[in-house]
Design a protein around this motif. Structure first.
Motif, PDB file in Angstrom:
ATOM      1  N   TYR A 265       0.601  -0.771  -0.416  1.00  0.00           N
ATOM      2  CA  TYR A 265       0.285  -0.173   0.128  1.00  0.00           C
ATOM      3  C   TYR A 265       1.215   1.370  -0.189  1.00  0.00           C
ATOM      4  O   TYR A 265       1.570   1.229   0.578  1.00  0.00           O
ATOM      5  CB  TYR A 265      -0.849  -0.352   1.381  1.00  0.00           C
ATOM      6  CG  TYR A 265      -1.675   1.246   1.407  1.00  0.00           C
ATOM      7  CD1 TYR A 265      -2.684   1.250   0.218  1.00  0.00           C
ATOM      8  CD2 TYR A 265      -2.344   2.142   2.167  1.00  0.00           C
ATOM      9  CE1 TYR A 265      -3.923   2.499   0.541  1.00  0.00           C
ATOM     10  CE2 TYR A 265      -3.290   3.356   2.267  1.00  0.00           C
ATOM     11  CZ  TYR A 265      -3.552   3.255   1.710  1.00  0.00           C
ATOM     12  OH  TYR A 265      -4.773   4.180   0.852  1.00  0.00           O
ATOM     13  N   GLN A 266       0.515   1.770  -0.934  1.00  0.00           N
ATOM     14  CA  GLN A 266       1.286   3.515  -0.859  1.00  0.00           C
ATOM     15  C   GLN A 266       1.975   3.795   0.580  1.00  0.00           C
ATOM     16  O   GLN A 266       2.737   4.744   0.221  1.00  0.00           O
ATOM     17  CB  GLN A 266       1.315   3.948  -2.741  1.00  0.00           C
ATOM     18  CG  GLN A 266      -0.018   5.103  -1.959  1.00  0.00           C
ATOM     19  CD  GLN A 266      -0.621   5.794  -3.441  1.00  0.00           C
ATOM     20  OE1 GLN A 266      -0.771   5.184  -3.977  1.00  0.00           O
ATOM     21  NE2 GLN A 266      -0.629   7.135  -3.254  1.00  0.00           N
ATOM     22  N   ASP A 267       0.599   4.331   0.753  1.00  0.00           N
ATOM     23  CA  ASP A 267       1.330   5.393   2.454  1.00  0.00           C
ATOM     24  C   ASP A 267       1.144   3.918   3.420  1.00  0.00           C
ATOM     25  O   ASP A 267       0.865   4.358   4.389  1.00  0.00           O
ATOM     26  CB  ASP A 267      -0.435   5.781   2.392  1.00  0.00           C
ATOM     27  CG  ASP A 267      -0.348   7.059   1.357  1.00  0.00           C
ATOM     28  OD1 ASP A 267       0.588   7.649   1.005  1.00  0.00           O
ATOM     29  OD2 ASP A 267      -1.366   6.748   1.396  1.00  0.00           O
ATOM     30  N   TRP A 268       2.035   3.132   3.314  1.00  0.00           N
ATOM     31  CA  TRP A 268       1.936   1.988   4.158  1.00  0.00           C
ATOM     32  C   TRP A 268       2.885   2.964   5.370  1.00  0.00           C
ATOM     33  O   TRP A 268       2.838   2.339   6.272  1.00  0.00           O
ATOM     34  CB  TRP A 268       2.765   0.304   3.737  1.00  0.00           C
ATOM     35  CG  TRP A 268       2.800  -0.368   5.296  1.00  0.00           C
ATOM     36  CD1 TRP A 268       4.214  -0.551   5.525  1.00  0.00           C
ATOM     37  CD2 TRP A 268       1.790  -1.280   5.551  1.00  0.00           C
ATOM     38  NE1 TRP A 268       3.829  -1.757   6.266  1.00  0.00           N
ATOM     39  CE2 TRP A 268       2.473  -1.934   6.642  1.00  0.00           C
ATOM     40  CE3 TRP A 268      -0.110  -0.840   5.454  1.00  0.00           C
ATOM     41  CZ2 TRP A 268       1.998  -2.140   7.884  1.00  0.00           C
ATOM     42  CZ3 TRP A 268       0.037  -1.650   6.444  1.00  0.00           C
ATOM     43  CH2 TRP A 268       0.455  -2.324   7.652  1.00  0.00           C
ATOM     44  N   ASP A 269       3.869   3.553   5.199  1.00  0.00           N
ATOM     45  CA  ASP A 269       4.658   4.006   6.267  1.00  0.00           C
ATOM     46  C   ASP A 269       3.833   5.031   6.376  1.00  0.00           C
ATOM     47  O   ASP A 269       4.317   4.849   8.283  1.00  0.00           O
ATOM     48  CB  ASP A 269       5.869   4.907   5.430  1.00  0.00           C
ATOM     49  CG  ASP A 269       7.096   4.252   4.592  1.00  0.00           C
ATOM     50  OD1 ASP A 269       7.450   2.629   4.592  1.00  0.00           O
ATOM     51  OD2 ASP A 269       7.720   4.570   3.562  1.00  0.00           O
TER      52      ASP A 269
ATOM     53  N   ILE B  78       0.961   4.572   8.019  1.00  0.00           N
ATOM     54  CA  ILE B  78       0.043   3.937   8.833  1.00  0.00           C
ATOM     55  C   ILE B  78       0.954   3.074  10.766  1.00  0.00           C
ATOM     56  O   ILE B  78       1.030   2.737  10.602  1.00  0.00           O
ATOM     57  CB  ILE B  78      -0.124   2.524   8.199  1.00  0.00           C
ATOM     58  CG1 ILE B  78      -1.287   2.729   6.633  1.00  0.00           C
ATOM     59  CG2 ILE B  78      -0.631   1.270   8.912  1.00  0.00           C
ATOM     60  CD1 ILE B  78      -2.156   3.349   7.517  1.00  0.00           C
ATOM     61  N   ILE B  79       2.246   2.728   9.129  1.00  0.00           N
ATOM     62  CA  ILE B  79       3.663   2.353  10.850  1.00  0.00           C
ATOM     63  C   ILE B  79       3.814   3.132  11.350  1.00  0.00           C
ATOM     64  O   ILE B  79       4.198   2.836  12.971  1.00  0.00           O
ATOM     65  CB  ILE B  79       4.434   1.399   9.914  1.00  0.00           C
ATOM     66  CG1 ILE B  79       4.760   0.537   9.073  1.00  0.00           C
ATOM     67  CG2 ILE B  79       6.126   1.604  10.943  1.00  0.00           C
ATOM     68  CD1 ILE B  79       3.931  -0.665   9.823  1.00  0.00           C
ATOM     69  N   GLN B  80       3.810   4.692  11.099  1.00  0.00           N
ATOM     70  CA  GLN B  80       4.096   5.765  11.574  1.00  0.00           C
ATOM     71  C   GLN B  80       3.499   5.957  13.091  1.00  0.00           C
ATOM     72  O   GLN B  80       2.884   6.047  13.694  1.00  0.00           O
ATOM     73  CB  GLN B  80       4.283   6.921  11.305  1.00  0.00           C
ATOM     74  CG  GLN B  80       4.253   7.962  11.657  1.00  0.00           C
ATOM     75  CD  GLN B  80       6.514   7.807  12.665  1.00  0.00           C
ATOM     76  OE1 GLN B  80       7.048   7.027  11.758  1.00  0.00           O
ATOM     77  NE2 GLN B  80       6.636   8.664  14.282  1.00  0.00           N
ATOM     78  N   GLY B  81       2.185   6.284  12.154  1.00  0.00           N
ATOM     79  CA  GLY B  81       0.552   5.715  13.533  1.00  0.00           C
ATOM     80  C   GLY B  81       0.743   4.865  14.076  1.00  0.00           C
ATOM     81  O   GLY B  81      -0.040   4.958  15.287  1.00  0.00           O
ATOM     82  N   VAL B  82       1.337   3.002  13.954  1.00  0.00           N
ATOM     83  CA  VAL B  82       1.368   2.341  15.012  1.00  0.00           C
ATOM     84  C   VAL B  82       2.334   3.026  15.996  1.00  0.00           C
ATOM     85  O   VAL B  82       2.482   2.690  17.330  1.00  0.00           O
ATOM     86  CB  VAL B  82       1.357   1.198  13.751  1.00  0.00           C
ATOM     87  CG1 VAL B  82       2.138   0.315  15.670  1.00  0.00           C
ATOM     88  CG2 VAL B  82       0.657   0.840  13.737  1.00  0.00           C
ATOM     89  N   ARG B  83       3.588   3.895  16.053  1.00  0.00           N
ATOM     90  CA  ARG B  83       4.656   4.428  16.495  1.00  0.00           C
ATOM     91  C   ARG B  83       3.827   5.172  17.236  1.00  0.00           C
ATOM     92  O   ARG B  83       4.433   4.909  18.932  1.00  0.00           O
ATOM     93  CB  ARG B  83       5.243   4.268  16.023  1.00  0.00           C
ATOM     94  CG  ARG B  83       6.493   3.745  15.416  1.00  0.00           C
ATOM     95  CD  ARG B  83       7.706   3.866  14.077  1.00  0.00           C
ATOM     96  NE  ARG B  83       8.631   3.131  13.864  1.00  0.00           N
ATOM     97  CZ  ARG B  83       8.828   3.132  12.440  1.00  0.00           C
ATOM     98  NH1 ARG B  83       8.289   4.257  11.835  1.00  0.00           N
ATOM     99  NH2 ARG B  83       9.605   2.143  11.842  1.00  0.00           N
ATOM    100  N   ASN B  84       3.606   6.115  17.030  1.00  0.00           N
ATOM    101  CA  ASN B  84       2.467   6.780  17.896  1.00  0.00           C
ATOM    102  C   ASN B  84       1.585   6.135  18.653  1.00  0.00           C
ATOM    103  O   ASN B  84       1.598   6.944  19.830  1.00  0.00           O
ATOM    104  CB  ASN B  84       2.562   8.581  16.831  1.00  0.00           C
ATOM    105  CG  ASN B  84       3.364   8.572  16.231  1.00  0.00           C
ATOM    106  OD1 ASN B  84       4.724   9.064  16.843  1.00  0.00           O
ATOM    107  ND2 ASN B  84       3.467   8.870  15.010  1.00  0.00           N
ATOM    108  N   GLY B  85       0.952   6.019  17.874  1.00  0.00           N
ATOM    109  CA  GLY B  85       0.004   5.699  18.683  1.00  0.00           C
ATOM    110  C   GLY B  85      -0.124   5.167  19.739  1.00  0.00           C
ATOM    111  O   GLY B  85      -1.345   3.873  20.707  1.00  0.00           O
TER     112      GLY B  85
END
Length: 621
Positions: free
Chosen positions: A77-81, A83-90
């Motif tokens: 998915y082109q915006d997967w990075d 998503i990962i950043q959201g997991v880190r921060n969330g």
């Protein structure tokens, strides 16, 4: 129509690549609505029962139901990075955008399930990119699900999915909690492949897009670890499929019934889960046809906002029918149907040629959901005649969503707009009763009911001193309702037919009246025909124009209705209702109006030709 929705509308959905493209076309318009920390998705200003911050986190998580299988199938998915950043921060407890500590019965319990699925299916893409500290934060945040109470329903599976993710990455897999949850879910099983969504709860789409959906993921992931339970889940899913296929029409549309209908194409999620678990009670080609036709039907409906994001509603944006828990991002739960994207390109599902529905019976008696389903396959019409339930719930519009006499994929069903009068109440396929004050009551639950091959009986009480016995003699295009009403109050009664969508185009009239007199009323529009005949009892026909946005499929409708005044005493009211998706009146079908043979402590209904379909002696159980 935006460029994104236009592309969806024209996407032929014939290949795996085109289905992947559809997932992108649905998800990518959400990109501008992420916050700067990439932890929440704010798609609108409408509210839900949970706080806005949690609603934003919900929107983030629900995209994953489609993105995870998309990536498990080999795409990125082109915006997967992001998503990962959201997991880190969330999941970082010191971050300003931390998703927070949960409590009992917390909405975040629902959304945690998507992260459990991600850990189970794509650990290399969601787990490996995290540092050791980030992994600890992620696990610690998710592990809260093992410490707090969930509602006693499909929510119990969310804990199971999180623990399946833990098992995959060496997290704190809690086998005891998993076993407790699965054992409790077994108590919801009611037979023939059906689950209710909790003990003494309704059978609806939660059987398919929740309990079976999750159990089939469990079956796929735990085949070697829990073979006995996996075999049970597969056997039950195969049984359920034999009934559930009747809920779908040849054109891909499905029966609107119950709550959470804003999840839309999640209606076909069960079939995707079957394919994912490599169970095929029907051929892969038939299952593929159900799923892809279903998506094609939905992508023809105006369900997207002007910015390309999904709206709350059913066949058009509609907050009137929404649940208290429907936040702006809630509709993306429908992405569960894209679980098939986790299957590799060489899987038999993708290699199979798409097939139409197999030959089905015109009538299917399904006792667990309390239905008799009838089909007009030549008209793409599915009707579910309904006994109702001896219990109820506190969800929005429960009577409209669970207690109408019949539900239709073509005519939809209506929910009340407000409390005053027949126009605000929009009482299609219901008997509405009022103490002559314009405030109507309808069936909210059935005290007793029976389901036979052709007849449904239900007893219900709108007041303690008013008892209604209702018999539904099922069929299509005609069905008959027999009401025996015993009342200690003077009442107004309104027996509503199918809600007919008004035409949207010009210069053609919105509706055409073909017959209108004291005992007969038939109207048509570009959306079909709807009519009623009063067979027995005192009353007259009338055409109700409900308030806009009460029907799930058509924004503006009319409802052919029989109105009566009922003094204190016992009354018989017998009505025959006509519904046909064809906009042109077929007089031959209309002329076969059933008739009453006699009433003398009982009643016989026959067709004009004595057709056995409508021959029935009615007497109280």
């Amino acid at each position: 129509m935006t460029k994104t929705t236009e592309r969806l509308h024209t996407n032929p959905l014939q290949t795996r690549e085109q289905v992947q493209m559809a997932l992108e076309q649905i998800c990518l318009p959400t990109k501008p609505y992420f916050n700067r920390s990439k932890t929440t998705l704010q798609l609108g200003a409408t509210g839900a029962g949970h706080p806005d911050a949690i609603a934003g986190m919900e929107g983030f998580a629900r995209l994953l139901w489609g993105i995870i299988p998309y990536q498990a199938g080999g795409k990125m998915y082109q915006d997967w990075d992001d998503i990962i950043q959201g997991v880190r921060n969330g999941t970082h407890p010191e971050h300003e955008a931390y998703w927070g500590d949960i409590t009992d019965y917390d909405q975040r319990i629902v959304e945690m399930a998507a992260f459990g699925l991600a850990l189970a299916l794509i650990p290399d893409q969601i787990w490996e990119p995290l540092s050791e500290e980030e992994r600890r934060h992620f696990i610690s945040w998710l592990d809260q699900i093992n410490a707090y109470h969930s509602y006693d329903c499909n929510w119990l599976f969310f804990r199971v999915l999180v623990n399946l993710g833990f098992k995959q990455v060496g997290g704190p897999y809690n086998e005891e909690k998993v076993a407790q949850s699965l054992d409790r879910i077994d108590a919801f099983y009611v037979g023939d492949g059906w689950y209710s969504d909790g003990v003494n709860a309704h059978c609806d789409y939660y059987t398919s897009f929740a309990i079976h959906f999750y159990s089939l993921i469990y079956a796929k992931l735990m085949e070697g670890d829990d073979p006995e339970r996996v075999a049970l889940y597969k056997q039950r899913a195969g049984l359920f499929a034999q009934d559930f296929i009747y809920w779908f029409a040849k054109d891909g549309s499905a029966l609107p019934y119950g709550r959470s209908l804003t999840y839309r194409f999640a209606q076909a999620g069960f079939w995707s889960a079957l394919a994912y678990a490599e169970i095929h009670p029907f051929s892969y080609g038939v299952m593929k046809g159900i799923i892809l036709n279903h998506l094609r039907w939905w992508f023809k409906q105006p369900i997207f906002n002007p910015n390309g994001t999904l709206s709350i509603g059913y066949a058009y944006p509609n907050l009137v029918m929404a649940e208290n828990y429907n936040a702006p991002g809630s509709p993306y739960w429908g992405l569960k149907v894209f679980l098939i994207l986790a299957l590799p390109a060489d899987h038999p599902f993708w290699q199979a040629a798409e097939e139409p529905l197999p030959p089905l019976h015109n009538r299917s008696v399904q006792r667990p959901p309390h239905f008799i389903l009838c089909r007009q396959d030549d008209q793409n019409h599915v009707l579910a005649f309904n006994a109702g339930y001896p219990f109820t719930n506190a969800h929005t519009h429960t009577s409209a969503k669970y207690e109408k006499f019949v539900y239709s994929n073509v005519f939809g069903f209506s929910v009340p707009r407000a409390e005053w009068g027949l126009e605000q109440g929009a009482f299609d396929s219901m008997l509405a009763l009022s103490e002559r004050d314009h405030l109507y009551r309808v069936k909210r639950q059935s005290e007793t009911y029976t389901i036979e091959d052709q007849v449904i009986y239900t007893k219900w009480r709108p007041w303690r001193d008013v008892t209604v016995h209702t018999w539904l003699i099922v069929g299509t295009p005609w069905h008959v309702r027999v009401h025996k009403i015993q009342t200690h109050r003077e009442l107004d009664a309104a027996d509503g037919g199918f809600a007919l969508g008004k035409a949207r185009g010009h210069p053609s009239p919105e509706i055409t009246e073909h017959i209108r007199n004291e005992t007969e009323l038939l109207v048509s529009s570009e959306n079909g025909c709807s009519g009623v005949t009063l067979l027995y009892g005192k009353g007259h026909t009338t055409l109700i124009h409900p308030h806009a946005n009460t029907n799930l499929i058509h924004p503006r409708t009319v409802i052919p209705t029989v109105q009566s005044i009922l003094p204190v005493g016992t009354h018989w009211l017998v009505t025959a209702f006509f519904a046909d998706p064809c906009p042109h009146v077929e007089w031959k079908a209309w002329d076969k109006t059933p008739r009453v043979n006699h009433i003398n402590g009982g009643i016989s209904i026959l067709s004009r030709e004595g057709d056995a379909l409508f021959t029935r002696e009615i007497s109280e159980p």
